[in-house]
Design a protein around this motif. Structure first.
Motif, PDB file in Angstrom:
ATOM      1  N   GLU A   1     -34.267 -85.803  53.703  1.00  0.00           N
ATOM      2  CA  GLU A   1     -34.448 -86.477  54.993  1.00  0.00           C
ATOM      3  C   GLU A   1     -33.305 -86.192  55.961  1.00  0.00           C
ATOM      4  N   ASN A   2     -32.267 -85.511  55.468  1.00  0.00           N
ATOM      5  CA  ASN A   2     -31.110 -85.202  56.307  1.00  0.00           C
ATOM      6  C   ASN A   2     -31.272 -83.803  56.911  1.00  0.00           C
ATOM      7  N   PRO A   3     -31.495 -83.680  58.222  1.00  0.00           N
ATOM      8  CA  PRO A   3     -31.723 -82.359  58.836  1.00  0.00           C
ATOM      9  C   PRO A   3     -30.503 -81.447  58.759  1.00  0.00           C
ATOM     10  N   LEU A   4     -29.322 -82.011  58.541  1.00  0.00           N
ATOM     11  CA  LEU A   4     -28.095 -81.216  58.457  1.00  0.00           C
ATOM     12  C   LEU A   4     -27.653 -81.007  57.009  1.00  0.00           C
ATOM     13  N   GLY A   5     -28.501 -81.395  56.073  1.00  0.00           N
ATOM     14  CA  GLY A   5     -28.135 -81.306  54.665  1.00  0.00           C
ATOM     15  C   GLY A   5     -28.433 -79.943  54.065  1.00  0.00           C
ATOM     16  N   GLU A   6     -28.500 -79.900  52.737  1.00  0.00           N
ATOM     17  CA  GLU A   6     -28.770 -78.665  52.004  1.00  0.00           C
ATOM     18  C   GLU A   6     -30.165 -78.127  52.321  1.00  0.00           C
ATOM     19  N   ASN A   7     -30.292 -76.812  52.308  1.00  0.00           N
ATOM     20  CA  ASN A   7     -31.607 -76.182  52.439  1.00  0.00           C
ATOM     21  C   ASN A   7     -32.254 -76.109  51.058  1.00  0.00           C
ATOM     22  N   ILE A   8     -32.919 -77.170  50.669  1.00  0.00           N
ATOM     23  CA  ILE A   8     -33.509 -77.258  49.329  1.00  0.00           C
ATOM     24  C   ILE A   8     -34.860 -76.550  49.320  1.00  0.00           C
ATOM     25  N   ASP A   9     -35.079 -75.742  48.289  1.00  0.00           N
ATOM     26  CA  ASP A   9     -36.330 -74.983  48.173  1.00  0.00           C
ATOM     27  C   ASP A   9     -37.330 -75.614  47.217  1.00  0.00           C
ATOM     28  N   LEU A  10     -36.831 -76.210  46.146  1.00  0.00           N
ATOM     29  CA  LEU A  10     -37.710 -76.757  45.111  1.00  0.00           C
ATOM     30  C   LEU A  10     -37.186 -78.094  44.630  1.00  0.00           C
ATOM     31  N   VAL A  11     -38.112 -78.917  44.178  1.00  0.00           N
ATOM     32  CA  VAL A  11     -37.759 -80.161  43.487  1.00  0.00           C
ATOM     33  C   VAL A  11     -38.285 -80.048  42.064  1.00  0.00           C
ATOM     34  N   LEU A  12     -37.452 -80.418  41.095  1.00  0.00           N
ATOM     35  CA  LEU A  12     -37.814 -80.359  39.680  1.00  0.00           C
ATOM     36  C   LEU A  12     -37.485 -81.707  39.061  1.00  0.00           C
ATOM     37  N   SER A  13     -38.516 -82.399  38.552  1.00  0.00           N
ATOM     38  CA  SER A  13     -38.294 -83.768  38.092  1.00  0.00           C
ATOM     39  C   SER A  13     -39.411 -84.226  37.165  1.00  0.00           C
ATOM     40  N   SER A  14     -39.091 -85.188  36.309  1.00  0.00           N
ATOM     41  CA  SER A  14     -40.109 -85.830  35.472  1.00  0.00           C
ATOM     42  C   SER A  14     -40.697 -87.061  36.146  1.00  0.00           C
ATOM     43  N   SER A  15     -40.345 -87.281  37.408  1.00  0.00           N
ATOM     44  CA  SER A  15     -40.768 -88.493  38.115  1.00  0.00           C
ATOM     45  C   SER A  15     -41.938 -88.234  39.047  1.00  0.00           C
ATOM     46  N   PRO A  16     -43.143 -88.681  38.699  1.00  0.00           N
ATOM     47  CA  PRO A  16     -44.261 -88.564  39.644  1.00  0.00           C
ATOM     48  C   PRO A  16     -44.074 -89.472  40.854  1.00  0.00           C
ATOM     49  N   MET A  17     -43.288 -90.541  40.684  1.00  0.00           N
ATOM     50  CA  MET A  17     -43.033 -91.446  41.802  1.00  0.00           C
ATOM     51  C   MET A  17     -42.253 -90.728  42.907  1.00  0.00           C
ATOM     52  N   LEU A  18     -41.252 -89.943  42.491  1.00  0.00           N
ATOM     53  CA  LEU A  18     -40.471 -89.186  43.460  1.00  0.00           C
ATOM     54  C   LEU A  18     -41.357 -88.198  44.204  1.00  0.00           C
ATOM     55  N   LEU A  19     -42.181 -87.444  43.471  1.00  0.00           N
ATOM     56  CA  LEU A  19     -43.045 -86.458  44.121  1.00  0.00           C
ATOM     57  C   LEU A  19     -44.060 -87.125  45.043  1.00  0.00           C
ATOM     58  N   GLN A  20     -44.551 -88.303  44.653  1.00  0.00           N
ATOM     59  CA  GLN A  20     -45.494 -89.045  45.501  1.00  0.00           C
ATOM     60  C   GLN A  20     -44.832 -89.450  46.809  1.00  0.00           C
ATOM     61  N   ARG A  21     -43.606 -89.953  46.733  1.00  0.00           N
ATOM     62  CA  ARG A  21     -42.906 -90.372  47.954  1.00  0.00           C
ATOM     63  C   ARG A  21     -42.612 -89.166  48.853  1.00  0.00           C
ATOM     64  N   LEU A  22     -42.183 -88.062  48.254  1.00  0.00           N
ATOM     65  CA  LEU A  22     -41.880 -86.869  49.044  1.00  0.00           C
ATOM     66  C   LEU A  22     -43.139 -86.316  49.702  1.00  0.00           C
ATOM     67  N   GLN A  23     -44.256 -86.324  48.969  1.00  0.00           N
ATOM     68  CA  GLN A  23     -45.504 -85.839  49.549  1.00  0.00           C
ATOM     69  C   GLN A  23     -45.950 -86.729  50.701  1.00  0.00           C
ATOM     70  N   SER A  24     -45.831 -88.047  50.526  1.00  0.00           N
ATOM     71  CA  SER A  24     -46.279 -88.978  51.575  1.00  0.00           C
ATOM     72  C   SER A  24     -45.453 -88.840  52.849  1.00  0.00           C
ATOM     73  N   LYS A  25     -44.219 -88.319  52.706  1.00  0.00           N
ATOM     74  CA  LYS A  25     -43.355 -88.114  53.878  1.00  0.00           C
ATOM     75  C   LYS A  25     -43.402 -86.665  54.375  1.00  0.00           C
ATOM     76  N   ASN A  26     -44.392 -85.897  53.883  1.00  0.00           N
ATOM     77  CA  ASN A  26     -44.589 -84.499  54.306  1.00  0.00           C
ATOM     78  C   ASN A  26     -43.385 -83.610  54.010  1.00  0.00           C
ATOM     79  N   HIS A  27     -42.736 -83.859  52.878  1.00  0.00           N
ATOM     80  CA  HIS A  27     -41.596 -83.032  52.473  1.00  0.00           C
ATOM     81  C   HIS A  27     -41.998 -81.907  51.520  1.00  0.00           C
ATOM     82  N   LEU A  28     -43.279 -81.831  51.148  1.00  0.00           N
ATOM     83  CA  LEU A  28     -43.711 -80.839  50.161  1.00  0.00           C
ATOM     84  C   LEU A  28     -44.795 -79.931  50.737  1.00  0.00           C
ATOM     85  N   GLN A  29     -44.797 -78.682  50.291  1.00  0.00           N
ATOM     86  CA  GLN A  29     -45.824 -77.715  50.695  1.00  0.00           C
ATOM     87  C   GLN A  29     -46.997 -77.754  49.720  1.00  0.00           C
ATOM     88  N   PRO A  30     -48.189 -77.439  50.185  1.00  0.00           N
ATOM     89  CA  PRO A  30     -49.316 -77.281  49.260  1.00  0.00           C
ATOM     90  C   PRO A  30     -49.057 -76.113  48.306  1.00  0.00           C
TER      91      PRO A  30
END
Length: 410
Positions: free
Chosen positions: A66-95
């Motif tokens: 959510e930080n526009p001046l932060g790291e240029n992150i390419d991928l998220v890797l996690s065992s948390s579906p909750m995290l991926l759900q929140r990121l998707q709902s905020k349009n942070h993930l690509q199809p």
């Protein structure tokens, strides 16, 4: 002269672009030990770009994206579906078009458009066998065993507010045992805790270092430590499959390279890297029957799926309830259960009424599945604070009653 300068500047720009393209940044909730082997195997592939990992908690990864001046992150890797759900709902993930059906089935339906399951794990108990033998205690194999008085002061566990892996373990327990019985078990376990770790992989590391005897963990955090002969890991008999997910961020500078990495993870070489002894996970395709991992993998595949919609709805409730019932009053819990066990030992019989006081929770099973009730915990209103104040008073009253009854027995 101007032409030469333009060429120099263009060369510098291209060099910077190439240098940037030579690195993928992965934000992950996994420990560095859990990802090191996977990345080493990727680096052996032809034209593989370098990978840099940022090992963070779920909330920290959200803040980074959510930080526009932060790291240029390419991928998220996690065992948390909750995290991926929140990121998707905020349009942070690509199809992402995942064509592997066995992988797709492991992903909660609400995030299948963006998220890929690349491996599975299971939950169990890591124990320091040497320390248990010193205390002449048996190896616990179930949640119920962890709640026995003999393990008082020896258990380690993380909190669902600090670890989504722990959150899923707790939901696994609650969905199998039911709301009331599940919290009964958790509150008895709370009385046995020596401390609460800030991260789930911290539980495994502390047990490895002799700072605790036993703790519930996900298998890959345990398996990377099993070269220590004092350690032993056993799966819960009814453990559900816990997929490991990945997704490409919406603002990735290198989506093609990120896609290549996901395809590598789903390839035979990638699946092998994820499932060998250095990573401690299982592939998303069935192993042949003669594989030593095949039996446990089959058990995980055949286990019923967690109710992910319910998990997403009541995540905040579970986090707040655990912290108010256990984390924030750990010393009180320890004292109450110690006093109860001493009274039961003296009287030579259990005291179910007092146990009932110490294992009750102020939220009913109906409320814990009511979308309207759960929705209110996500809102920025006074509802959450009002509920927590009521819970604190409830637990304090229950404990006072329990201690009063124990005193009357002396």
């Amino acid at each position: 002269m101007i032409y030469v300068l333009q060429r120099v500047l263009l060369g510098c720009f291209l060099y910077a672009s190439v240098a940037s393209a030579n690195e993928l940044v992965i934000a992950t909730t996994l420990s560095s030990e859990a990802t090191e082997h996977i990345i080493n195997q990727w680096q052996k592939q032809p034209q593989a770009v370098k990978i840099r990992t940022l090992n963070r908690t779920s909330s920290s990864i959200e803040r980074l994206l959510e930080n526009p001046l932060g790291e240029n992150i390419d991928l998220v890797l996690s065992s948390s579906p909750m995290l991926l759900q929140r990121l998707q709902s905020k349009n942070h993930l690509q199809p992402f078009n995942n064509t592997m059906e066995t992988s797709r089935k492991l992903v909660p339906e609400s995030i299948r458009a963006t998220t890929v399951a690349v491996a599975i794990s299971g939950y169990g108990i890591l124990m320091n066998v040497s320390r248990l033998e010193e205390r002449n205690e048996p190896m616990p194999t179930t949640w119920a065993a962890l709640s026995q008085s003999r393990y008082q002061g020896t258990l380690l566990m993380s909190s669902p507010s600090r670890s989504d892996t722990t959150h899923l373990m707790i939901e696994d327990l609650l969905q199998q045992q039911g709301w009331r019985e599940g919290w009964n078990t958790l509150l008895k376990i709370g009385g046995n805790l020596a401390t609460i770790s800030s991260r789930s992989f911290g539980v495994a590391n502390k047990i490895s270092n002799g700072l605790g005897d036993v703790g519930p963990v996900i298998d890959n955090y345990a398996n990377v430590l099993l070269n220590n002969p004092s350690l032993h890991f056993i799966y819960f008999p009814t453990s559900r499959a816990a997929p490991m997910f990945t997704a490409i961020t919406y603002d990735s500078k290198h989506p093609q390279e990120a896609g290549r990495f996901i395809n590598f993870l789903l390839s035979p070489k990638g699946q092998q890297a994820l499932s060998d002894s250095d990573s401690g996970k299982y592939p998303v395709y069935p192993l042949p029957p003669d594989n030593p991992q095949a039996e446990q993998q089959s058990q995980l595949f055949s286990s019923p799926s967690l109710d992910y919609p319910l998990i997403m709805q009541r995540q905040k409730l579970i986090q707040l309830m655990f912290d108010n019932a256990i984390t924030f009053r750990l010393t009180q819990l320890q004292d109450a259960w110690k006093a109860l066990y001493a009274a039961e030992k003296k009287l030579k019989h259990p005291l179910p009424e007092i146990r009932g006081l110490l294992t009750a929770v102020p939220v009913s099973p109906e409320q814990a599945a009511d979308p309207d009730y759960l929705w209110q915990f996500e809102q920025k209103s006074g509802f959450r604070e009002t509920q927590m104040m009521a819970w604190q008073q409830f637990f304090q009253h229950q404990q006072q009653q329990a201690m009063t009854q124990i005193e009357l027995l002396k």
